[in-house]
Design an enzyme around this catalytic site. Structure first.
Site, PDB file in Angstrom:
ATOM      1  CB  CYS A  23      -0.932   0.164   1.053  1.00 25.66           C
ATOM      2  SG  CYS A  23      -1.755   1.374   1.279  1.00 25.66           S
ATOM      3  CB  CYS A  80      -2.581   3.798   6.471  1.00 22.10           C
ATOM      4  SG  CYS A  80      -4.189   4.079   7.061  1.00 22.10           S
ATOM      5  CG  PHE A 117     -22.767  -8.759  24.389  1.00 27.63           C
ATOM      6  CD1 PHE A 117     -22.316  -7.816  24.790  1.00 27.63           C
ATOM      7  CD2 PHE A 117     -21.662  -9.788  25.422  1.00 27.63           C
ATOM      8  CE1 PHE A 117     -22.118  -7.753  26.578  1.00 27.63           C
ATOM      9  CE2 PHE A 117     -22.003  -9.947  26.495  1.00 27.63           C
ATOM     10  CZ  PHE A 117     -21.694  -8.371  27.120  1.00 27.63           C
ATOM     11  CG  ASN A 150     -23.025 -12.970  12.407  1.00 29.73           C
ATOM     12  OD1 ASN A 150     -23.084 -13.035  10.893  1.00 29.73           O
ATOM     13  ND2 ASN A 150     -21.526 -13.105  12.814  1.00 29.73           N
ATOM     14  CB  CYS A 192     -13.368  -8.161  19.112  1.00 33.23           C
ATOM     15  SG  CYS A 192     -13.654  -7.322  19.556  1.00 33.23           S
TER      16      CYS A 192
END
Length: 461
Positions: free
Chosen positions: A100, A106, A321, A326, A418
């Protein structure tokens, strides 16, 4: 020991160290250790870790284990320095050239200089270290294509003093915006929107009243969600026309969001919601809903959840949650009963609608604050028994919930995380209540970054 793994320290000592005050930011970027410093491992955030000539720990952004590097200090703390890579004197065989053009500035993809396979190895090693489990314990890693995977992204907007536009992601360790013209991790349908926005936004009369922009891809459409800093009614007629024409040219659903809610400027042309297929279902979500950004990994992750749980059709499943369903809806098709709990009321309504649209009658959904202990939850009936509990909490984890899961008569707990740090903390709580860790694995939801998703199955022997 893996070069990615951090040597374990006494937890009490680590907590004492963490409380010590930090020194102020170093006002000048300084050259340090010009003779070179050996990089020993990667930190949890993916930075190279070494020790300078005085023995002080240095975190070097962009450095890899087994490398000899020079660096420039950006921040000086009492116990460590934070630095950026200057030169690589001895190169790791795992180093690759970032593809990139924006990589150097970034803050989005901090591991693009590390080979993809080595990225995955680092993430699994990190979870193994925090969970104190051998890597032999892990199931095969769920991966996807390394680029072109991200179906949702938020772009920051800033205007320079000369009136020129900055549109993109935040810089590394900074609140400044990197001007992004091309992003290889976005899906093919989202990538062309970046140059289109760069060309279009400066033409707007109210350009200074834009907050941020979100790009969203569903199976049925592509959308652009624009956060306005003032009410929609104050949008000039010219800007309304400009936006409509641009949305038509780009073939996107344009959504404008203010304090009153989200509004579509082309409601007669575009569906109200985005959708994606999952198992034999179709799930719908709004442009500002949380959705797993990697569609490939999400499909395989849900399938793995079903495979690990091996529901027989008689179980009562509690999905905490749950979002807009999903995990809930695929699980409900294999269970006797499912109750989904979510904090956001809009997500709960979406889950109910998804259940109805997919003709699933054995799933209920309730809005509740899951940061509170189970004993304070109004939805939990006395002596309620839930044989299977599924947890998919945010980064903060589910400490208050995990402290009491042993009281629900639960036989299996599937935890999707996560944040491996909070997963490790909550795992300790479950083990204290007699649960055993049966299966463990990671999902590379965010290739090119240090973020890692994990899945852990706990059973009551």
């Amino acid at each position: 020991m893996s070069l990615f793994a951090k040597p374990r320290k006494n937890s009490a000592k680590a907590k004492t160290q963490a409380k010590k005050p930090q020194l102020p930011k170093n006002p000048n970027i300084q050259d340090e250790n010009l003779a070179g410093m050996a990089i020993l491992r990667l930190s949890h955030e993916g930075r190279g870790v070494g020790r300078n000539a005085e023995g002080k720990t240095v975190f070097v952004e962009g450095a890899l284990p087994d490398e000899q590097v020079t660096y420039k200090v950006r921040f000086t703390r009492s116990r460590y320095d934070e630095a950026v890579l200057d030169k690589v004197l001895k190169k790791s065989p795992q180093r690759q050239e970032p593809s990139c053009e924006h990589y150097a500035s970034c803050g989005g993809c901090n591991l693009q200089h590390l080979h993809t396979a080595a990225q995955v190895a680092f993430k699994q090693s990190l979870v193994a270290e925090l969970m104190q489990q051998p890597e032999e314990m892990f199931q095969p890693v769920i991966t996807s294509q390394p680029f072109g995977y991200r179906r949702k992204a938020r772009l920051g907007i800033k205007w320079r003093k000369d009136g020129s536009l900055l549109l993109g992601f935040r810089e590394k360790s900074s609140a400044f915006i990197t001007n992004i013209l091309h992003c290889p991790i976005l899906t093919e349908k989202l990538q062309p929107l970046l140059p289109g926005l760069h060309e279009f936004l400066p033409r707007l009369e109210g350009k200074k009243h834009l907050g941020h922009i979100e790009l969203v891809e569903g199976e049925n459409q592509v959308g652009v969600l624009v956060r306005l800093l003032r009410p929609l009614e104050r949008l000039t007629k010219n800007d309304q026309r400009f936006w409509r024409n641009w949305a038509k040219e780009q073939a996107v659903n344009l959504l404008l969001q203010d304090e009153e809610g989200t509004h579509s400027l082309n409601p007669e042309e575009a569906p109200a919601l985005f959708s994606y297929p999952l198992e034999d279902l179709t799930l719908f979500f709004a442009g500002n809903d949380f959705v797993q950004v990697n569609a490939q990994v999400n499909k395989r992750m849900v399938k793995q959840a079903l495979d690990w749980l091996q529901l027989q059709g008689t179980e009562k499943v509690l999905d905490l949650f749950c979002g807009f369903g999903n995990f809930s809806l695929p699980l409900a098709k294999q269970a006797a009963e499912l109750l989904g709990i979510e904090g956001a009321k809009t997500q709960v309504e979406r889950a109910k609608n998804n259940a109805e649209l997919n003709q699933i009658a054995n799933a209920r959904f309730i809005a509740a604050d899951l940061n509170q202990p189970l004993k304070e939850q109004a939805w939990l009936a006395k002596n309620a028994a839930w044989e299977v509990v599924v947890l998919d909490p945010p980064r903060a984890g589910a400490e208050a919930i995990c402290q009491q899961l042993g009281k629900l008569g639960t036989k299996k707990i599937l935890y999707i995380s996560c944040n491996p740090t909070t997963l490790a903390r909550d795992t300790a709580l479950l083990l204290q209540q007699g649960f055993e860790l049966k299966q463990l694995g990671i999902m590379d939801m965010f290739p090119q970054t240090a973020h890692v998703e994990s899945m852990a199955l706990f059973v009551q022997p």
